[in-house]
Design an enzyme around this catalytic site. Structure first.
Site, mmCIF file in Angstrom:
data_model
loop_
_atom_site.group_PDB
_atom_site.id
_atom_site.type_symbol
_atom_site.label_atom_id
_atom_site.label_comp_id
_atom_site.label_asym_id
_atom_site.label_seq_id
_atom_site.Cartn_x
_atom_site.Cartn_y
_atom_site.Cartn_z
ATOM 1 N N CYS A 1 -2.829 12.468 -8.929
ATOM 2 C CA CYS A 1 -3.128 11.810 -10.211
ATOM 3 C C CYS A 1 -2.312 10.533 -10.431
ATOM 4 O O CYS A 1 -2.573 9.797 -11.354
ATOM 5 C CB CYS A 1 -2.870 12.768 -11.373
ATOM 6 S SG CYS A 1 -1.132 13.039 -11.752
ATOM 7 N N LYS B 1 0.863 -1.170 0.000
ATOM 8 C CA LYS B 1 0.000 0.000 0.000
ATOM 9 C C LYS B 1 0.902 1.223 0.000
ATOM 10 O O LYS B 1 1.836 1.300 0.793
ATOM 11 C CB LYS B 1 -0.879 0.008 1.250
ATOM 12 C CG LYS B 1 -1.850 1.148 1.324
ATOM 13 C CD LYS B 1 -2.566 1.226 2.652
ATOM 14 C CE LYS B 1 -3.341 -0.014 2.970
ATOM 15 N NZ LYS B 1 -4.106 0.101 4.240
HETATM 16 FE FE1 FES Z 1 -0.116 14.370 -10.075
HETATM 17 FE FE2 FES Z 1 0.275 16.972 -10.318
HETATM 18 S S1 FES Z 1 -1.359 15.997 -9.354
HETATM 19 S S2 FES Z 1 1.512 15.369 -11.050
#
Ligand code: FES
Length: 103
Positions: free
Chosen positions: A72, A52
């Site tokens: 992301c 994790k």
């Molecule tokens: Fe993942 Fe910016 S939020 S690189």
């Protein structure tokens, strides 16, 4: 130290939706729904050897008054944001961005 996006555990539960169309998986107040990508989840390559991926931040020890943390899973400097979300958003039409933590 708390994880970048789970400092308030009760408000940050993450549910992984197998099917975005499933009515029972609609986001509820205080719950973030994360859609898994086909073939294995939202994390394409970061620290896959770990069971994790958990990171902790002590806000008082931050070097800068404002620090951007990746949400992301595309950053080359994870858990910090390196701007990789811009390329991901352009390629996919997504709208993800970093979590900004103030000291
Ligand atoms: Fe993942 Fe910016 S939020 S690189």
């Amino acid at each position: 130290m708390a994880t970048p996006f789970c400092a308030a555990a009760a408000a940050c539960r993450i549910s992984v939706a197998a099917s975005p169309a499933a009515p029972s998986l609609r986001p509820r107040r205080g719950v973030v729904a994360v859609r898994a990508e086909a073939g294995g989840g939202i994390n394409p390559a970061i620290r896959k050897e770990e069971d994790k991926v958990v990171d902790t931040v002590v806000t008082g020890e931050l070097a800068k008054p404002l620090t951007a943390y990746c949400r992301c899973w595309r950053s080359g400097t994870f858990p910090l944001c390196d701007g990789g979300h811009v390329k991901h958003n352009k390629a996919t039409g997504d709208n993800v961005g970093p979590l900004l933590v103030k000291k």
